[in-house]
Write a protein that holds these residues in place. Sequence first.
Motif, PDB file in Angstrom:
ATOM      1  N   VAL A   1      -4.089  -2.589   9.380  1.00  0.00           N
ATOM      2  CA  VAL A   1      -3.687  -3.937   8.979  1.00  0.00           C
ATOM      3  C   VAL A   1      -4.478  -4.975   9.763  1.00  0.00           C
TER       4      VAL A   1
ATOM      5  N   ILE B   1      -3.103  -9.244   1.733  1.00  0.00           N
ATOM      6  CA  ILE B   1      -2.178  -8.987   2.821  1.00  0.00           C
ATOM      7  C   ILE B   1      -0.880  -9.718   2.525  1.00  0.00           C
TER       8      ILE B   1
ATOM      9  N   GLU C   1       2.578 -10.932   4.515  1.00  0.00           N
ATOM     10  CA  GLU C   1       3.216 -11.064   5.811  1.00  0.00           C
ATOM     11  C   GLU C   1       4.611 -11.635   5.620  1.00  0.00           C
TER      12      GLU C   1
ATOM     13  N   HIS D   1      -8.033  -5.170   8.634  1.00  0.00           N
ATOM     14  CA  HIS D   1      -8.090  -5.876   7.353  1.00  0.00           C
ATOM     15  C   HIS D   1      -7.983  -7.387   7.569  1.00  0.00           C
TER      16      HIS D   1
ATOM     17  N   LEU E   1       7.337  -8.174   8.725  1.00  0.00           N
ATOM     18  CA  LEU E   1       6.569  -7.058   8.169  1.00  0.00           C
ATOM     19  C   LEU E   1       5.172  -7.549   7.827  1.00  0.00           C
ATOM     20  N   ILE E   2       4.211  -6.684   8.020  1.00  0.00           N
ATOM     21  CA  ILE E   2       2.867  -7.034   7.561  1.00  0.00           C
ATOM     22  C   ILE E   2       2.271  -5.805   6.898  1.00  0.00           C
ATOM     23  N   THR E   3       1.749  -5.998   5.699  1.00  0.00           N
ATOM     24  CA  THR E   3       1.235  -4.851   4.957  1.00  0.00           C
ATOM     25  C   THR E   3       0.043  -5.252   4.107  1.00  0.00           C
ATOM     26  N   ARG E   4      -0.749  -4.249   3.778  1.00  0.00           N
ATOM     27  CA  ARG E   4      -1.823  -4.500   2.824  1.00  0.00           C
ATOM     28  C   ARG E   4      -1.261  -4.343   1.421  1.00  0.00           C
TER      29      ARG E   4
ATOM     30  N   GLU F   1       0.830  -1.202   0.000  1.00  0.00           N
ATOM     31  CA  GLU F   1       0.000   0.000   0.000  1.00  0.00           C
ATOM     32  C   GLU F   1       0.870   1.260   0.000  1.00  0.00           C
ATOM     33  N   LEU F   2       2.042   1.154   0.612  1.00  0.00           N
ATOM     34  CA  LEU F   2       2.914   2.340   0.669  1.00  0.00           C
ATOM     35  C   LEU F   2       4.019   2.303  -0.373  1.00  0.00           C
TER      36      LEU F   2
ATOM     37  N   TYR G   1       6.051  -6.360  14.304  1.00  0.00           N
ATOM     38  CA  TYR G   1       6.094  -6.182  12.860  1.00  0.00           C
ATOM     39  C   TYR G   1       6.447  -4.755  12.501  1.00  0.00           C
ATOM     40  N   ILE G   2       6.881  -4.618  11.253  1.00  0.00           N
ATOM     41  CA  ILE G   2       6.806  -3.308  10.617  1.00  0.00           C
ATOM     42  C   ILE G   2       5.412  -3.286   9.993  1.00  0.00           C
ATOM     43  N   TYR G   3       4.562  -2.376  10.464  1.00  0.00           N
ATOM     44  CA  TYR G   3       3.207  -2.328   9.929  1.00  0.00           C
ATOM     45  C   TYR G   3       3.138  -1.287   8.825  1.00  0.00           C
ATOM     46  N   GLU G   4       2.552  -1.663   7.739  1.00  0.00           N
ATOM     47  CA  GLU G   4       2.310  -0.691   6.674  1.00  0.00           C
ATOM     48  C   GLU G   4       0.851  -0.759   6.286  1.00  0.00           C
ATOM     49  N   PRO G   5       0.026   0.239   6.394  1.00  0.00           N
ATOM     50  CA  PRO G   5       0.399   1.570   6.892  1.00  0.00           C
ATOM     51  C   PRO G   5       0.412   1.670   8.427  1.00  0.00           C
TER      52      PRO G   5
END
Lengths: 140, 287
Positions: free
Chosen positions: B215, A68, A70, B218, A41-44, A28-29, B206-210
């Motif tokens: 997260v 997602i 992960e 979701h 790391l976890i991101t959309r 997303e970023l 975690y590194i959360y994005e955003p």
Amino acid sequence: MSTIRCDIVSAEEEIFHGNVQMVVAAGELGELGIAPRHAPLITRLKPGQVRVILENGDEQFFYVSGGILEVQPQVVTVLADTAIRAKDLDEAAARKAKEEAERALANRTDAIEVAQAQAELAQALAQLQALERLRKNLKH
Amino acid sequence: MAGGREIKTKIKSVQNTRKVTRALEMVSASKIRKAQDLMKASRPYARLMRQVIGHIAKANTEYKHPFLVARKDVKRVGYIVVSTDRGLCGGLNSNLFRRLLGEIREWQERGVEIDVVAIGSKASAFFKRLKVNLVGTATHLGEKPQVAALVGVIKVMLDAYTEGRIDQLKLGYSDFVNTMTQKPTIDVLLPLPPSQDLSTTHDWDYIYEPSPETVLDHVLTRYIESLVYQATLENLASEHAARMVAMKSASDNATKAIETLSLIYNKARQAAITQEISEIVGGAAAV
């Protein structure tokens, strides 16, 4: 060359699993390249391509409509959405579900009842026909 | 020969019914396989999803998502009920509805109100008659249900939970045990039952994005969706299994009915022939 395990799944099916050198996805970023020993790391994900570079250097592409990603020390997991999802789309879907309920409540003769009535009608007609035939035969 | 023709017609009609039930039986038998394949295909997602949620639970997050927090007093309960779209599947739906009805009555005696969303026409029709608060329906999902078709009804309930209109969310469906057994099942969806290994909190995050909130939101939403989706697939497999069994017994019954009717027909025919002969003999003797 070190590798990391990668699982790509959607709710409806398993899409890919195996050892890879790198996973590239549209977070997303921004674009992400995940190599072995990446920090957790976890991101959309945004709708777009997920690219994996296999052990032998070959590349494979998958299209995901969001999801997602992960990253764990041993494994990268992509939980893909099966359809394009957005806040307003979801809300429209929720509205539709509500409307359908309202329609079901308001409308006494919805599709199921019509089908049921038709089935009963057909049965009754058949019985009537049988009776009619019986009566005719008795007269003879 | 009295009634001979009527019996014959009746036999014909029973035979036709048997043809239909046989066909339905065979169709369902082949569809069970497909439904089971779908079930199998959806499992990795749920497994990995649970894994990710387990990781999140272990990670050192400050943020507590509302889906994970149990509420003290329950004033209103939501039910997501998964049923079939079509009938002719034995007691599958009615068994489930009976269990749900028992629970709902219990809640209502304690003054707790009930919201229902219905998946499948049968649930929609049933809860409509029941005069409970039906807040959403999704019907005609077909042989290959899609997650997209369920998003709406799930969101209705999740929003209600987030906004505090319901304090608990449950899921009712027919669990596919095997071809002969389908178990009406009611699971708690929200608040999410805490996982066992919560105690071992690690000192990593975690590194959360955003951000952790978005997260987590979701992930948990998708998790609930996958649970409901799986319930729908279980229910689909159950539907075909139940229909196959119901249609098999219907075919057997039809066969028995045909046997009985044939016997009656033959007796009637025999009686008619005997009567005719005795009439002829009687007539000849008179001459």
